[in-house]
Motif scaffolding. Structure first.
Motif, PDB file in Angstrom:
ATOM      1  N   UNK A  91      47.047  -9.671  25.462  1.00 52.80           N
ATOM      2  CA  UNK A  91      46.399 -10.969  25.589  1.00 52.80           C
ATOM      3  C   UNK A  91      45.993 -11.287  27.019  1.00 52.80           C
ATOM      4  N   UNK A  92      45.015 -12.160  27.143  1.00 51.65           N
ATOM      5  CA  UNK A  92      44.511 -12.554  28.449  1.00 51.65           C
ATOM      6  C   UNK A  92      43.975 -13.973  28.357  1.00 51.65           C
ATOM      7  N   UNK A  93      44.359 -14.804  29.321  1.00 47.45           N
ATOM      8  CA  UNK A  93      43.827 -16.157  29.397  1.00 47.45           C
ATOM      9  C   UNK A  93      42.885 -16.248  30.585  1.00 47.45           C
ATOM     10  N   UNK A  94      41.798 -16.962  30.416  1.00 41.39           N
ATOM     11  CA  UNK A  94      40.906 -17.188  31.541  1.00 41.39           C
ATOM     12  C   UNK A  94      40.650 -18.678  31.666  1.00 41.39           C
ATOM     13  N   UNK A  95      40.294 -19.102  32.849  1.00 45.86           N
ATOM     14  CA  UNK A  95      40.123 -20.540  33.074  1.00 45.86           C
ATOM     15  C   UNK A  95      38.729 -20.898  33.568  1.00 45.86           C
ATOM     16  N   UNK A  96      37.917 -19.889  33.891  1.00 46.51           N
ATOM     17  CA  UNK A  96      36.592 -20.171  34.426  1.00 46.51           C
ATOM     18  C   UNK A  96      35.599 -20.349  33.286  1.00 46.51           C
ATOM     19  N   UNK A  97      35.226 -21.565  33.023  1.00 51.28           N
ATOM     20  CA  UNK A  97      34.313 -21.854  31.911  1.00 51.28           C
ATOM     21  C   UNK A  97      32.905 -21.322  32.173  1.00 51.28           C
ATOM     22  N   UNK A  98      32.639 -20.924  33.411  1.00 52.12           N
ATOM     23  CA  UNK A  98      31.322 -20.379  33.751  1.00 52.12           C
ATOM     24  C   UNK A  98      31.208 -18.883  33.446  1.00 52.12           C
ATOM     25  N   UNK A  99      32.282 -18.274  32.984  1.00 55.93           N
ATOM     26  CA  UNK A  99      32.246 -16.838  32.680  1.00 55.93           C
ATOM     27  C   UNK A  99      31.561 -16.584  31.347  1.00 55.93           C
ATOM     28  N   UNK A 100      30.722 -15.554  31.315  1.00 52.90           N
ATOM     29  CA  UNK A 100      30.010 -15.245  30.078  1.00 52.90           C
ATOM     30  C   UNK A 100      30.118 -13.775  29.692  1.00 52.90           C
ATOM     31  N   UNK A 101      30.877 -13.001  30.456  1.00 54.31           N
ATOM     32  CA  UNK A 101      30.980 -11.567  30.196  1.00 54.31           C
ATOM     33  C   UNK A 101      32.406 -11.150  30.504  1.00 54.31           C
ATOM     34  N   UNK A 102      33.015 -10.452  29.551  1.00 56.35           N
ATOM     35  CA  UNK A 102      34.425 -10.082  29.663  1.00 56.35           C
ATOM     36  C   UNK A 102      34.588  -8.599  29.350  1.00 56.35           C
ATOM     37  N   UNK A 103      35.476  -7.968  30.108  1.00 56.28           N
ATOM     38  CA  UNK A 103      35.650  -6.520  29.980  1.00 56.28           C
ATOM     39  C   UNK A 103      37.137  -6.180  29.989  1.00 56.28           C
ATOM     40  N   UNK A 104      37.485  -5.175  29.235  1.00 56.42           N
ATOM     41  CA  UNK A 104      38.830  -4.607  29.290  1.00 56.42           C
ATOM     42  C   UNK A 104      38.744  -3.228  29.942  1.00 56.42           C
ATOM     43  N   UNK A 105      39.657  -3.020  30.904  1.00 53.33           N
ATOM     44  CA  UNK A 105      39.777  -1.726  31.572  1.00 53.33           C
ATOM     45  C   UNK A 105      41.188  -1.184  31.361  1.00 53.33           C
ATOM     46  N   UNK A 106      41.276   0.141  31.337  1.00 54.29           N
ATOM     47  CA  UNK A 106      42.554   0.842  31.265  1.00 54.29           C
ATOM     48  C   UNK A 106      42.735   1.591  32.572  1.00 54.29           C
TER      49      UNK A 106
END
Lengths: 114, 116
Positions: free
Chosen positions: A22-37
């Motif tokens: 799981x991951x929480x984000x707080x920046x409402x201006x974000x529009x692109x999310x990525x998962x890295x290993x």
């Protein structure tokens, strides 16, 4: 300030079980999310991404879910294998004309038990 | 094809020395990023290039840090008068472009810098 964070620093799962990070984000201006290993001694490896106009995206054995209402992102790994053991980072990018960089969370260490 | 490469992979420097870290992005990638990763933390943005132009250097921690990409391909991150707090892994990433599917960033293996 605004940041991307993770709920749990470590996660242990049995081989063959499904994993949820799981991951929480707080920046409402974000529009692109990525998962890295990231494996020890290596750079981050792209797993899957999702844009804010989507709720779910599937890849090979991985699914990313985005809940914009509660600003929550999750990575699901099906049939977890020993090779999945690594640190997993979520990252976000702002919907901005000039900002191009990613903001990373602090990571979750996934350990797959035999 | 070849991914992002970085050299050296490991660098030990005495405090006060200058160091230069090299990044070879994926061929044809327009955008290039430098990040700093402290032990146990996520990468933090340092600077961004689009071709040879340095469009954002807001993450550089001090004026001892300098980056360049003179021909729009290879980039060098230079740290002058290194301090112990500069010890970290320095990651380089590149992307094909700046929008849509082209903005996926691919990372190199990093340079691990230790300042004694």
């Amino acid at each position: 300030g605004e940041s991307v964070g993770l709920h749990l620093p470590t996660l242990s799962v049995q081989e063959g079980d499904n994993s949820i990070i799981n991951c929480a984000y707080s920046n409402s201006a974000s529009d692109y999310f990525i998962w890295y290993k990231q494996e020890s001694g290596k750079g981050p490896q792209f797993i899957i991404d999702i844009r804010s106009n989507m709720d779910k995206r599937q890849g090979q054995r991985v699914t990313v879910l985005l809940n914009k209402t509660v600003k929550h992102l999750s990575l699901q790994i099906a049939a977890t294998q020993p090779g999945d053991s690594a640190v997993y980072f979520c990252a976000e990018k702002e919907r901005s004309g000039s900002a191009r960089q990613l903001t990373f969370g602090s990571g979750t260490q996934l350990t797959v038990l035999p | 094809g070849a991914g992002v490469s970085q050299s050296p992979r490991y660098k030990v420097a005495k405090r006060g020395q200058d160091v230069a870290l090299r990044c070879d992005p994926i061929s044809g990638h327009v955008s290039l990023f430098w990040y700093q990763q402290a032990l146990g933390q996520g990468p933090e943005f340092l600077t961004y290039f689009q071709n040879e132009a340095q469009l954002d250097k807001s993450g550089l921690p001090s004026d001892r840090f300098f980056a360049e990409r003179p021909e729009g391909s290879v980039s060098t991150l230079k740290i002058q008068r290194t301090q112990q707090e500069d010890s970290a892994v320095y990651l380089c990433a590149s992307s094909l472009g700046t929008s849509g599917r082209k903005e996926t960033q691919y990372f190199g293996p990093g340079t691990r810098l230790l300042v004694l």
